[in-house]
Design a protein around this motif. Structure first.
Motif, PDB file in Angstrom:
ATOM      1  N   LEU A 147     -54.282   5.242   5.952  1.00 33.28           N
ATOM      2  CA  LEU A 147     -53.657   6.436   6.510  1.00 33.28           C
ATOM      3  C   LEU A 147     -54.496   6.979   7.655  1.00 33.28           C
ATOM      4  O   LEU A 147     -55.727   6.924   7.622  1.00 33.28           O
ATOM      5  CB  LEU A 147     -53.512   7.517   5.427  1.00 33.28           C
ATOM      6  N   ASP A 148     -53.813   7.516   8.666  1.00 29.51           N
ATOM      7  CA  ASP A 148     -54.458   8.147   9.813  1.00 29.51           C
ATOM      8  C   ASP A 148     -54.364   9.660   9.624  1.00 29.51           C
ATOM      9  O   ASP A 148     -53.274  10.217   9.543  1.00 29.51           O
ATOM     10  CB  ASP A 148     -53.762   7.717  11.100  1.00 29.51           C
ATOM     11  N   PHE A 149     -55.517  10.330   9.551  1.00 24.93           N
ATOM     12  CA  PHE A 149     -55.543  11.750   9.211  1.00 24.93           C
ATOM     13  C   PHE A 149     -55.550  12.678  10.427  1.00 24.93           C
ATOM     14  O   PHE A 149     -55.693  13.891  10.270  1.00 24.93           O
ATOM     15  CB  PHE A 149     -56.769  12.052   8.341  1.00 24.93           C
ATOM     16  N   ALA A 150     -55.381  12.135  11.629  1.00 31.03           N
ATOM     17  CA  ALA A 150     -55.385  12.973  12.826  1.00 31.03           C
ATOM     18  C   ALA A 150     -54.258  14.003  12.796  1.00 31.03           C
ATOM     19  O   ALA A 150     -54.377  15.095  13.356  1.00 31.03           O
ATOM     20  CB  ALA A 150     -55.279  12.105  14.081  1.00 31.03           C
ATOM     21  N   ALA A 151     -53.148  13.671  12.105  1.00 36.52           N
ATOM     22  CA  ALA A 151     -51.997  14.578  12.064  1.00 36.52           C
ATOM     23  C   ALA A 151     -52.267  15.836  11.253  1.00 36.52           C
ATOM     24  O   ALA A 151     -51.467  16.778  11.288  1.00 36.52           O
ATOM     25  CB  ALA A 151     -50.784  13.851  11.483  1.00 36.52           C
ATOM     26  N   LEU A 152     -53.388  15.885  10.528  1.00 32.37           N
ATOM     27  CA  LEU A 152     -53.706  17.060   9.724  1.00 32.37           C
ATOM     28  C   LEU A 152     -54.212  18.221  10.571  1.00 32.37           C
ATOM     29  O   LEU A 152     -54.416  19.314  10.051  1.00 32.37           O
ATOM     30  CB  LEU A 152     -54.754  16.706   8.654  1.00 32.37           C
ATOM     31  N   GLY A 153     -54.437  17.984  11.860  1.00 36.35           N
ATOM     32  CA  GLY A 153     -54.906  19.068  12.724  1.00 36.35           C
ATOM     33  C   GLY A 153     -56.422  19.117  12.805  1.00 36.35           C
ATOM     34  O   GLY A 153     -57.126  18.189  12.396  1.00 36.35           O
ATOM     35  N   SER A 154     -56.937  20.233  13.300  1.00 37.39           N
ATOM     36  CA  SER A 154     -58.379  20.388  13.487  1.00 37.39           C
ATOM     37  C   SER A 154     -59.100  20.438  12.140  1.00 37.39           C
ATOM     38  O   SER A 154     -58.609  21.072  11.192  1.00 37.39           O
ATOM     39  CB  SER A 154     -58.654  21.683  14.267  1.00 37.39           C
ATOM     40  N   PRO A 155     -60.273  19.758  12.007  1.00 40.53           N
ATOM     41  CA  PRO A 155     -60.989  18.961  13.009  1.00 40.53           C
ATOM     42  C   PRO A 155     -60.606  17.486  13.021  1.00 40.53           C
ATOM     43  O   PRO A 155     -61.212  16.697  13.743  1.00 40.53           O
ATOM     44  CB  PRO A 155     -62.442  19.123  12.550  1.00 40.53           C
ATOM     45  N   TRP A 156     -59.587  17.123  12.220  1.00 44.08           N
ATOM     46  CA  TRP A 156     -59.271  15.707  12.064  1.00 44.08           C
ATOM     47  C   TRP A 156     -58.701  15.094  13.341  1.00 44.08           C
ATOM     48  O   TRP A 156     -58.880  13.894  13.579  1.00 44.08           O
ATOM     49  CB  TRP A 156     -58.280  15.545  10.913  1.00 44.08           C
ATOM     50  N   ASN A 157     -58.013  15.879  14.170  1.00 45.15           N
ATOM     51  CA  ASN A 157     -57.467  15.305  15.402  1.00 45.15           C
ATOM     52  C   ASN A 157     -58.553  14.942  16.403  1.00 45.15           C
ATOM     53  O   ASN A 157     -58.334  14.130  17.300  1.00 45.15           O
ATOM     54  CB  ASN A 157     -56.435  16.250  16.028  1.00 45.15           C
ATOM     55  N   SER A 158     -59.732  15.539  16.280  1.00 44.82           N
ATOM     56  CA  SER A 158     -60.865  15.159  17.142  1.00 44.82           C
ATOM     57  C   SER A 158     -61.614  13.958  16.569  1.00 44.82           C
ATOM     58  O   SER A 158     -62.004  13.048  17.297  1.00 44.82           O
ATOM     59  CB  SER A 158     -61.831  16.338  17.308  1.00 44.82           C
ATOM     60  N   LEU A 159     -61.804  13.937  15.259  1.00 44.93           N
ATOM     61  CA  LEU A 159     -62.542  12.846  14.618  1.00 44.93           C
ATOM     62  C   LEU A 159     -61.687  11.586  14.500  1.00 44.93           C
ATOM     63  O   LEU A 159     -62.213  10.478  14.496  1.00 44.93           O
ATOM     64  CB  LEU A 159     -62.999  13.282  13.224  1.00 44.93           C
ATOM     65  N   GLN A 160     -60.359  11.754  14.367  1.00 46.52           N
ATOM     66  CA  GLN A 160     -59.414  10.644  14.219  1.00 46.52           C
ATOM     67  C   GLN A 160     -59.849   9.671  13.123  1.00 46.52           C
ATOM     68  O   GLN A 160     -59.988   8.472  13.354  1.00 46.52           O
ATOM     69  CB  GLN A 160     -59.244   9.912  15.552  1.00 46.52           C
TER      70      GLN A 160
END
Length: 253
Positions: free
Chosen positions: A124-137
């Protein structure tokens, strides 16, 4: 005669209630952190894609937040037996690809009874969870395991829930990191009075530890292996602030 017609119409409306009612129930119970997107069918038998959010939609723009979050790749199917619900038997059956067997949930004496089970997720790609995950990807494979869970709806009881939940996080990676993967981890949660949980590192170049931070959510400490510290420095700078020998990231509840 009018009363009979009215009762028949009410019963028909209830048994043909749309699947979106299940979405509204999930949003209310989880404080809008879990939604059932693209729900189809009826309240009693339907399917939808599970959407997970970490941000409280009350703090966001409602129109933008309703459908934003991490969507699981396979739909969840459900079936509700109203007669078993009245009798206190397994009334709700949940199925999803990755679930070891259909999950049959009972409601008895104001206690939700969930049998032990296991659910395996693809990467799963957690970038869609928003900050800070969209920066860490970050991305990882997840495995959710749980013992029998007893969850009480009676807030007066001393122990409102009993059981154990384990979340396995395998092959954690981040796109901005030149080191792949970062490691594998396990989050253990003991439910019940004095709920306890622990995040431990199983293996990898990045040691992660987590603990409750009263009034500030969850405190996650990251420590790289000395041999990889220089290559992991850009990732660590995005994760949080340096405190002593660790990089600290805080997640709001």
């Amino acid at each position: 005669m009018i009363v009979i017609v009215f009762l028949i119409a009410m019963i028909a409306a209830i048994f043909h209630a749309p699947a979106t009612w299940m979405d509204e129930l999930a949003a209310r119970v989880t404080q809008d952190r879990l939604r059932l997107a693209q729900a189809s069918g009826t309240l009693w038998q339907g399917q939808a894609f599970v959407l997970v959010k970490l941000q409280n939609s009350a703090k966001e723009d409602m129109s933008a937040s309703k459908n934003s979050g991490l969507v699981l790749p396979e739909p969840l199917q459900w079936r509700i037996n109203p007669f078993a619900l009245l009798a206190g038997g397994p009334a709700l059956e949940l199925s999803m690809q990755g679930l070891d067997r259909p999950l049959r949930i009972a409601w008895r004496d104001q206690v939700l009874q969930v049998p032990a089970g296991q659910l395996d997720f693809p990467r799963l790609d957690f970038a869609a969870l928003g900050s800070p995950w969209n920066s860490l990807q970050p991305s990882a494979r997840l495995q959710l395991r749980w013992s029998e869970l007893l969850i009480s709806a009676d807030g007066q009881k001393q122990q409102s829930s009993i059981g154990r939940v384990n979340l396995g996080i395998s092959d954690l990676a981040a796109r901005i990191s030149p080191v792949q993967p970062l490691g594998s981890y396990e989050w253990q949660v003991e439910l019940g009075q004095g709920k306890r949980w622990e995040l431990r590192t199983l293996e990898g170049v990045l040691d992660l530890r987590a603990m409750p931070d009263p009034g500030r959510g969850i405190r996650i400490e990251a420590r790289p292996k000395p041999a990889e510290e220089n290559r992991l420095r850009p990732l660590l700078s995005l994760m949080g602030t340096r405190e002593a020998d660790a990089t600290v990231m805080r997640l709001l509840p």
